[in-house]
Design an enzyme around this catalytic site. Structure first.
Site, PDB file in Angstrom:
ATOM      1  N   ARG A 108     -32.649  -9.886  31.683  1.00  0.00           N
ATOM      2  CA  ARG A 108     -33.455 -10.234  30.452  1.00  0.00           C
ATOM      3  C   ARG A 108     -32.879 -11.216  29.512  1.00  0.00           C
ATOM      4  O   ARG A 108     -31.407 -11.631  29.742  1.00  0.00           O
ATOM      5  CB  ARG A 108     -33.669  -8.987  29.603  1.00  0.00           C
ATOM      6  CG  ARG A 108     -32.587  -8.119  29.021  1.00  0.00           C
ATOM      7  CD  ARG A 108     -32.971  -7.006  28.218  1.00  0.00           C
ATOM      8  NE  ARG A 108     -32.071  -6.187  27.721  1.00  0.00           N
ATOM      9  CZ  ARG A 108     -31.800  -5.173  27.348  1.00  0.00           C
ATOM     10  NH1 ARG A 108     -33.176  -4.419  26.771  1.00  0.00           N
ATOM     11  NH2 ARG A 108     -30.815  -4.484  26.773  1.00  0.00           N
ATOM     12  N   CYS A 112     -32.201 -20.238  27.151  1.00  0.00           N
ATOM     13  CA  CYS A 112     -31.156 -21.151  26.116  1.00  0.00           C
ATOM     14  C   CYS A 112     -31.937 -21.212  24.682  1.00  0.00           C
ATOM     15  O   CYS A 112     -33.149 -21.604  24.658  1.00  0.00           O
ATOM     16  CB  CYS A 112     -31.108 -22.755  26.773  1.00  0.00           C
ATOM     17  SG  CYS A 112     -30.757 -23.832  25.481  1.00  0.00           S
ATOM     18  N   ASN A 146     -35.480  -9.127  20.397  1.00  0.00           N
ATOM     19  CA  ASN A 146     -35.025  -7.837  20.425  1.00  0.00           C
ATOM     20  C   ASN A 146     -33.383  -8.153  20.600  1.00  0.00           C
ATOM     21  O   ASN A 146     -33.009  -8.951  21.292  1.00  0.00           O
ATOM     22  CB  ASN A 146     -35.422  -7.062  21.504  1.00  0.00           C
ATOM     23  CG  ASN A 146     -34.943  -5.647  21.720  1.00  0.00           C
ATOM     24  OD1 ASN A 146     -35.086  -4.961  20.687  1.00  0.00           O
ATOM     25  ND2 ASN A 146     -34.153  -5.214  22.659  1.00  0.00           N
ATOM     26  N   GLU A 147     -32.683  -7.558  19.701  1.00  0.00           N
ATOM     27  CA  GLU A 147     -31.284  -7.729  19.701  1.00  0.00           C
ATOM     28  C   GLU A 147     -30.767  -9.123  20.079  1.00  0.00           C
ATOM     29  O   GLU A 147     -30.297  -9.436  21.208  1.00  0.00           O
ATOM     30  CB  GLU A 147     -30.737  -6.823  20.861  1.00  0.00           C
ATOM     31  CG  GLU A 147     -30.774  -5.349  20.478  1.00  0.00           C
ATOM     32  CD  GLU A 147     -29.789  -4.274  21.285  1.00  0.00           C
ATOM     33  OE1 GLU A 147     -29.517  -4.692  22.296  1.00  0.00           O
ATOM     34  OE2 GLU A 147     -29.479  -3.438  20.529  1.00  0.00           O
ATOM     35  N   CYS A 155     -25.118 -20.712  24.230  1.00  0.00           N
ATOM     36  CA  CYS A 155     -25.637 -21.694  25.283  1.00  0.00           C
ATOM     37  C   CYS A 155     -24.862 -22.828  25.489  1.00  0.00           C
ATOM     38  O   CYS A 155     -24.744 -23.519  24.422  1.00  0.00           O
ATOM     39  CB  CYS A 155     -26.997 -21.747  25.620  1.00  0.00           C
ATOM     40  SG  CYS A 155     -27.463 -22.785  27.010  1.00  0.00           S
ATOM     41  N   CYS A 157     -25.105 -25.502  28.010  1.00  0.00           N
ATOM     42  CA  CYS A 157     -25.996 -26.410  28.773  1.00  0.00           C
ATOM     43  C   CYS A 157     -26.298 -27.748  27.944  1.00  0.00           C
ATOM     44  O   CYS A 157     -26.022 -27.962  26.915  1.00  0.00           O
ATOM     45  CB  CYS A 157     -27.375 -25.691  29.243  1.00  0.00           C
ATOM     46  SG  CYS A 157     -28.677 -25.838  27.848  1.00  0.00           S
ATOM     47  N   GLU A 304     -32.585   1.891  16.890  1.00  0.00           N
ATOM     48  CA  GLU A 304     -32.411   2.430  18.061  1.00  0.00           C
ATOM     49  C   GLU A 304     -31.312   3.403  18.034  1.00  0.00           C
ATOM     50  O   GLU A 304     -30.127   2.858  17.520  1.00  0.00           O
ATOM     51  CB  GLU A 304     -32.191   1.630  18.897  1.00  0.00           C
ATOM     52  CG  GLU A 304     -33.731   0.687  19.617  1.00  0.00           C
ATOM     53  CD  GLU A 304     -33.009  -0.308  20.597  1.00  0.00           C
ATOM     54  OE1 GLU A 304     -31.930  -0.188  21.477  1.00  0.00           O
ATOM     55  OE2 GLU A 304     -33.642  -1.403  20.800  1.00  0.00           O
ATOM     56  N   TRP A 312     -24.805   2.578  29.821  1.00  0.00           N
ATOM     57  CA  TRP A 312     -24.160   1.218  30.080  1.00  0.00           C
ATOM     58  C   TRP A 312     -22.605   1.206  29.805  1.00  0.00           C
ATOM     59  O   TRP A 312     -22.146   0.099  29.887  1.00  0.00           O
ATOM     60  CB  TRP A 312     -24.934  -0.008  29.354  1.00  0.00           C
ATOM     61  CG  TRP A 312     -25.372   0.536  27.979  1.00  0.00           C
ATOM     62  CD1 TRP A 312     -26.529   0.968  27.552  1.00  0.00           C
ATOM     63  CD2 TRP A 312     -24.528   0.479  26.878  1.00  0.00           C
ATOM     64  NE1 TRP A 312     -26.550   1.288  26.151  1.00  0.00           N
ATOM     65  CE2 TRP A 312     -25.194   1.085  25.672  1.00  0.00           C
ATOM     66  CE3 TRP A 312     -23.176   0.574  26.432  1.00  0.00           C
ATOM     67  CZ2 TRP A 312     -24.831   1.263  24.284  1.00  0.00           C
ATOM     68  CZ3 TRP A 312     -22.731   0.391  25.219  1.00  0.00           C
ATOM     69  CH2 TRP A 312     -23.403   1.180  24.126  1.00  0.00           C
ATOM     70  N   LYS A 353     -32.692   3.705  33.952  1.00  0.00           N
ATOM     71  CA  LYS A 353     -33.525   4.887  34.170  1.00  0.00           C
ATOM     72  C   LYS A 353     -32.360   6.173  34.002  1.00  0.00           C
ATOM     73  O   LYS A 353     -32.911   7.257  33.945  1.00  0.00           O
ATOM     74  CB  LYS A 353     -33.943   4.996  35.414  1.00  0.00           C
ATOM     75  CG  LYS A 353     -32.921   4.687  36.892  1.00  0.00           C
ATOM     76  CD  LYS A 353     -33.551   4.444  38.208  1.00  0.00           C
ATOM     77  CE  LYS A 353     -32.589   3.993  39.252  1.00  0.00           C
ATOM     78  NZ  LYS A 353     -32.102   2.787  38.959  1.00  0.00           N
ATOM     79  N   HIS A 355     -30.674   6.426  31.352  1.00  0.00           N
ATOM     80  CA  HIS A 355     -30.226   6.107  29.674  1.00  0.00           C
ATOM     81  C   HIS A 355     -31.390   7.279  29.442  1.00  0.00           C
ATOM     82  O   HIS A 355     -32.485   7.487  29.564  1.00  0.00           O
ATOM     83  CB  HIS A 355     -30.921   4.978  29.254  1.00  0.00           C
ATOM     84  CG  HIS A 355     -30.455   4.488  27.815  1.00  0.00           C
ATOM     85  ND1 HIS A 355     -30.932   5.445  26.712  1.00  0.00           N
ATOM     86  CD2 HIS A 355     -29.576   3.572  27.120  1.00  0.00           C
ATOM     87  CE1 HIS A 355     -30.537   4.867  25.552  1.00  0.00           C
ATOM     88  NE2 HIS A 355     -29.485   3.895  25.852  1.00  0.00           N
TER      89      HIS A 355
END
Ligand code: GLA
Length: 675
Positions: A108, A112, A146-147, A155, A157, A304, A312, A353, A355
């Site tokens: 996810r 950039c 999100n976050e 990035c 590039c 959250e 993780w 799965k 978590h």
């Protein structure tokens, strides 16, 4: 914005489940007292399966179900994880690391931040979502992205390189100003043209620190621009709906929460303390104080947390009985008006799965779900807490630009700013003092004590603010390697810390960092203590010596040469006092010094004589105060209460004059106040 109650719920990802499950979700949420869920965060590939082809029908049913159940939606803009077709069509949206590695789709956040293509597709989707749900009865709050910056912090590039040059041109105007700011005559780095400038990609050795610092500033701004592009559309289509985006942890290095907070209506935080870590609650407390301070004390949302284990870390500890409740109340004590979790129903597939979730694989009969329900009931009964505020007499200074600069390479020693913060914050926490964590630009006048850990990068404006603060009667504690460079990472010459020498009444000629793990002995108040990490060659110029370096068995041989020289000093300046720490004192000495500084500053603990491991915080309402007592220890404790108070989590008929808290126990004591 004010919440009508302490909101309760979590990330709800119904797209992972057949619709038959949705009815059960609504029933279980209602039974658990859920009032707010974050929806749609990872729904992009479902709502826009092909470019420009939208399928919102299923999502309409999700929103309708929520409205019918009386549950609010913290509705995502759905742009956090681009669908596979985007990078197939436009591979140039994929981000690159400093070494040129391209980050491919498959997880996810694979975009950039500077990509105009990503921004175009993302904002087009936001327009669709905002228009479609603008007046939906379930919509309470916008959850943008999100976050941000979680996986892709920067990035490197070619698209980002061009954006970086544009940003630099705006900042410096002409190339000579940039050459001066970046000290480019060093190592023959002078630029003749903007096009020669690159992001700080992997190079043979240490990069230019000013370039790296500007790249950190730029990367934060580039990611923020993605947020702002979406936010502006939401403000235009739904000016009545507040906007947030979720910050990460105690503080997330690439994202300057203080700058971002000013662009939101309410701030929110994702917090995952490690249950294996006995002091996890202290680090979490620092993060809660910071996020609350980011909008000057306005209540924030715990967006959250894990109901039990995450998936993780290398080893993922569950939260034993009562810990999820204790840590939830801790967030409320420190100013949260929402307690939300990741996630509602535990996934059976995908990378998360294992978590934990509010409805685990084992279903509603599980311990975790039963504890969730109990917490939902408790929070529902404490609606009056919403909107009340925490007040602090102590401020710890934190600055993102300093963080980026302090932790760059080729310094006298490697320093970790969050660790340094916690070394200073922990004794204040243990002493029962309530802290804010504020940027150097904050108005300091309202604080009795200001603590400045390793503020290496210090602008002249910050030095002036600290000077004015002390001169007007403030009490300041400054630790080593503070006030060393300006905003371009160029040293303030003239003896360290040149901009603060008058306030501190001293001068440092040389840094004497200690080898890894080594200590130096200190003489203070007739006793021996130790210091770690750092020592230095300091001469007082008006300051009083409070502790000196000493030679002794624990002292590293080189540091022994400093024996007798000042290690901790105290200086009266104007109407105030400025302390200086030339080493990192062991925790007991740090506590003793901060206790003295706090006492002299007239700062009192929330409750005197608080037992060890009990956290006490007050939230103030218009005519009521709520004293939170949280037992983070393993022993039951009894705490006397100054005036008879009603425990919102106990028998409300009977005011109490003391409370006994079992391990992980919590009390919320209400007293009437004059206002
Ligand atoms: C973050 C993310 C969530 C999820 C959780 C798991 O907070 O925002 O989507 O990945 O971590 O801990």
């Amino acid at each position: 914005m004010t919440m009508p109650r302490i909101m309760f719920g979590g990330d709800y990802n119904p797209e992972q489940w057949p619709e038959e499950v949705w009815a059960e979700d609504m029933r279980l949420m209602t039974e658990a007292g859920v009032s707010l869920v974050s929806v749609g965060i990872f729904a992009w590939s479902r709502v826009e399966p092909r470019p420009g082809e939208y399928d919102f029908d299923w999502f309409d049913r999700v929103m309708d179900n929520l409205a019918e159940a009386g549950i609010g939606a913290s509705l995502a803009t759905m742009t956090a994880s681009p669908p596979p077709w985007l990078s197939r069509r436009h591979p140039e949206v994929l981000p690159e690391r400093a070494d040129g590695t391209r980050l491919w789709p498959g997880a996810r956040q694979h975009y950039c931040p500077s990509s105009p293509i990503y921004r175009e597709y993302a904002t087009r989707l936001v327009e669709q979502v905002a228009t479609r749900y603008a007046n939906h009865p379930a919509l309470r709050l916008w959850h943008v992205g999100n976050e941000y910056g979680c996986h892709v912090r920067a990035c490197y590039c070619d698209v980002s390189a061009a954006d970086f040059r544009r940003w630099l041109q705006e900042r410096y105007g002409d190339i000579e100003t940039l050459n001066a700011a970046w000290s480019t005559t060093f190592w023959s780095q002078r630029y003749a043209d903007w096009d020669e400038i690159m992001p700080p990609r992997t190079a043979p050795t240490f990069g230019n620190p000013a370039q790296e610092l500007d790249f950190a500033r730029f990367s934060d701004a580039a990611i923020r621009a993605c947020y702002l592009a979406e936010r502006d559309i939401l403000r235009q289509i739904t000016p009545h709906v507040p906007v947030t985006t979720n910050f990460i942890g105690l503080a997330h290095k690439p994202i300057d929460s203080f700058r971002w907070a000013a662009e939101q209506d309410v701030v929110s935080l994702d917090s995952y303390p490690d249950p294996f870590e006995p002091w996890a609650h202290v680090a979490a407390a620092f993060g809660y104080d910071l996020v609350r301070s980011a909008r000057s004390g306005q209540p924030w949302l715990l967006m959250e947390q894990a109901p039990s284990a995450v998936n993780w870390r290398e080893r993922n500890a569950p939260k034993p009985p009562g810990l999820m409740r204790l840590w939830s109340w801790q967030a409320v004590a420190q100013g949260a008006d929402a307690v939300l979790f990741f996630q509602w129903r535990q996934s059976v597939g995908g990378a998360e799965k294992f978590h934990s979730a509010m409805v685990p694989h084992g279903g509603a009969r599980t311990r975790t779900h039963q504890e969730i329900r109990a917490l939902g009931r408790e929070l529902a009964g404490a609606a009056e807490l919403a909107g009340t505020r925490v007040r602090a007499d102590v401020a710890v200074l934190h600055d993102w630009e300093n963080w980026w600069a302090l932790e760059s390479d080729a310094h006298p020693a490697t320093l970790d700013l969050l660790e340094t913060h916690l070394v200073h914050y922990w004794p204040l926490f243990d002493a029962g003092l309530t802290c804010d964590v504020v940027p150097p630009t904050a108005d300091l006048a309202g604080y009795r004590l200001v603590v400045v850990p390793n503020l290496y990068l210090m602008s002249a404006a910050t030095a002036d603010a600290l000077r004015r603060y002390v001169s007007a009667g403030g009490h300041l504690v400054v630790s080593f390697f503070t006030g060393i460079v300006d905003e371009h990472d160029r040293v303030h010459p003239g003896g360290y810390p040149a901009p603060l020498r008058d306030v501190l009444g001293l001068r440092i000629d040389e840094f004497w960092p200690l080898p890894e793990g080594a200590t130096v002995e200190l003489d203070h108040a007739g006793r021996r203590w130790t210091g770690t990490v750092w020592s230095e060659w300091l001469d007082v110029e008006g300051a009083e010596v409070v502790a000196t370096f000493a030679a002794g068995p624990a002292t590293h041989p080189l540091a022994a040469e400093l024996a007798g020289r000042p290690a901790v000093t105290r200086h009266r300046y104007g109407d105030g006092v400025a302390w200086y720490l030339a080493t990192r004192p062991e925790p007991a000495l740090m506590r003793e010094l901060l206790d003295r500084a706090a006492a002299e500053a007239g700062v009192a603990p929330v409750l005197p004589g608080l037992p060890d491991h009990v956290q006490a915080v007050v939230r103030h309402g218009a005519d009521r105060a709520y004293l939170f007592l949280l037992n983070h220890g393993a022993e039951a404790v009894t705490v006397p209460v100054p005036t008879p108070a009603v425990n919102l989590l106990g028998d409300r008929e009977r005011p109490v004059t003391e409370v006994t808290l079992p391990p992980r126990g919590v009390a919320v004591l209400r007293t009437e106040t004059a206002g």
